[in-house]
Design an enzyme around this catalytic site. Structure first.
Site, short mmCIF file in Angstrom:
data_model
loop_
_atom_site.label_atom_id
_atom_site.label_comp_id
_atom_site.label_asym_id
_atom_site.label_seq_id
_atom_site.Cartn_x
_atom_site.Cartn_y
_atom_site.Cartn_z
N LYS A 71 0.75 -1.18 0.06
CA LYS A 71 0.04 -0.02 0.01
C LYS A 71 0.75 1.14 0.09
O LYS A 71 2.29 1.38 0.01
CB LYS A 71 -0.94 0.09 1.26
C1 LIG Z 1 -9.43 -2.84 -1.27
C2 LIG Z 1 -8.80 -3.40 -0.16
N1 LIG Z 1 -9.58 -3.75 1.07
C3 LIG Z 1 -8.96 -4.41 2.16
C4 LIG Z 1 -7.63 -5.07 1.94
C5 LIG Z 1 -7.17 -5.75 3.20
O1 LIG Z 1 -5.88 -5.14 3.59
P1 LIG Z 1 -4.86 -6.05 4.41
O2 LIG Z 1 -4.20 -7.04 3.41
O3 LIG Z 1 -4.11 -5.19 5.25
O4 LIG Z 1 -5.61 -6.84 5.39
C6 LIG Z 1 -6.89 -4.63 0.89
C7 LIG Z 1 -5.52 -5.31 0.61
O5 LIG Z 1 -5.09 -5.74 -0.47
C8 LIG Z 1 -7.44 -3.71 -0.28
O6 LIG Z 1 -6.81 -3.83 -1.27
#
Ligand SMILES: Cc1ncc(COP(=O)(O)O)c(C=O)c1O
Length: 409
Positions: A197
């Site tokens: 991210k």
């Molecule tokens: C749109 C979206 N929501 C939620 C997540 C979940 O994040 P995490 O990987 O930190 O759990 C991601 C991660 O790729 C995402 O791109």
């Protein structure tokens, strides 16, 4: 005459390495050292995570922020904070990471998918309204690739139907909707700090909200529902342990200081791509609503189906041969076409408590969100990075033009 594609033995467009860099430096080290000096790595007492949350609150102009172990955790806490009875429905986007769905499913709720707009790739008030039922209790909008959803009508719709509105901002740090930061328009905004991210702590995720009650519940939902804030009783509900270590938030705090700079650089690269790629027939560029600014987690455009040899897969392969790390689509298929949805095998034995409790039958199948399916079948995704140079952007443009000419039937 057409240039010979690298795929067919021609010379690749990209002859220099893409700009690279290390996102971590002395700023992160200083915060880590400070955390060690403080003498505790658990978040209680909120030394580093507290400092991070203060930074976020100031930057976002929000009253509350709570940090946890991932974006999925933050979203799960946000859904949990809605105190929605099992068996009710939550509307979200079919083009997203499973992290948007995990909390819905673990809270024994039913995901319902609204279709996306073909140009922004986001769900809209119109598509959400089409799937609202008397059983809907919440909406999770996803600002895909950092492109803000059209929030004003979505906020109105949520208010009209008394629905909890959660913004999944995992890909959308600093994205602006008509001057307002995404994450601050719904009831709760949720962010991810995973390595891919804009900001990374390796892993991590946090929520922002203006509502004290929702904040307290999110806080509890990320820490076994222990009442660390002293607001109520111990263990009133069930919740996972989604705590993160102070070291993650030491890194996150330093990363936050770099946000403005990296956003400006990503926006510059994306602007160069949009300028350069404009006007190529049968290539539709991503659209950002007037008055809004994307944070450009990636750059995804669409091809007119049937016009180029090999369609998306062939186009992406040809771009990779030119030295551009492009992919066909974003996720391979809408999330509801993944096995766990099609087979409803969320839990062992294919017993889905939410559906049993609802007394209804839910089926996930091809055709549920036709536009989302079309978008993913016709999309080409190129990375955007704060380390890319203007020369990199020019090479990406040149490669797309070359491939479009070379593969046009
Ligand atoms: C749109 C979206 N929501 C939620 C997540 C979940 O994040 P995490 O990987 O930190 O759990 C991601 C991660 O790729 C995402 O791109």
């Amino acid at each position: 005459m057409k240039d010979k594609l690298a795929l067919h033995g021609g010379t690749p467009v990209k002859t220099t390495d893409f700009g690279k860099g290390c996102r971590y430096d002395e700023a992160e080290m200083a915060e880590i050292r400070d955390t060690f000096d403080h003498g505790s790595l658990i978040y209680w007492g909120g030394y580093k995570i507290g400092q991070f949350c203060e930074t976020v609150k100031k930057a976002f102009g929000v009253k509350y922020c709570a940090g946890g172990s991932s974006g999925s955790a933050a979203l799960h806490a946000a859904v949990g904070a809605g105190f929605i009875e099992p068996g009710y429905e939550v509307i979200t986007s079919p083009i997203t990471d499973i992290g948007s769905l995990i909390g819905i499913l673990y809270q024994n709720l039913i995901p319902v998918f609204a279709d996306v707009d073909p140009h922004t790739y986001n769900i809209t008030a119109e598509s959400i309204a089409k799937v609202i039922t008397e059983r809907t209790r919440a909406i999770i909008v996803v600002h895909l690739a950092g492109n803000p959803c059209d929030m004003d009508p979505i906020v109105d719709l949520a208010k009209k139907h008394d629905l909890l509105l959660i913004e999944d901002c995992a890909q959308a740090y600093g994205a602006l909707y008509k001057g307002r930061l995404v994450g601050t328009m719904g009831d709760i905004g949720a962010f991810s700090l995973n390595e891919s991210k804009h900001l990374s702590a390796g892993d991590g995720g946090f929520i922002v909200t203006g509502d004290q009650e929702l904040y307290g519940r999110c806080h509890n939902y990320m820490d076994k529902y222990y009442d660390r804030l002293g607001r109520g009783d111990r263990l009133e509900h069930l919740a996972p342990n989604y705590r993160a270590s102070e070291l993650q938030y030491a890194v996150a705090k330093a990363q936050f200081g770099k946000l403005d700079d990296l956003l400006a650089k990503r926006r510059r690269i994306a602007a160069l791509l949009s300028e350069g790629l404009q006007g190529i027939s049968d290539i539709a560029l991503p659209e950002v609503i007037d008055g809004c600014e994307s944070s450009w987690w990636f750059y995804m455009f669409r091809l007119t189906p049937g016009v180029f040899e090999g369609d998306g897969k062939g186009f992406a392969e040809a771009l990779r041969a030119e030295g551009i790390p492009a992919m066909a689509g974003y996720i391979p298929r809408p999330i509801y076409l993944e096995k766990l949805f099609v087979n409803k095998s969320f839990f062992p034995g294919n017993i889905w408590p939410a559906e049993v409790i609802s007394g209804k039958t839910y089926n996930y199948h091809a055709g549920l969100c036709p536009v989302a399916e079309e978008v993913l079948n016709s999309a080409i995704r190129m990375p955007v990075s704060e380390f890319f140079t203007e020369n990199d952007a020019a090479d990406m443009v040149a490669a797309v033009k070359k491939v479009a000419a070379g593969l046009r039937k």
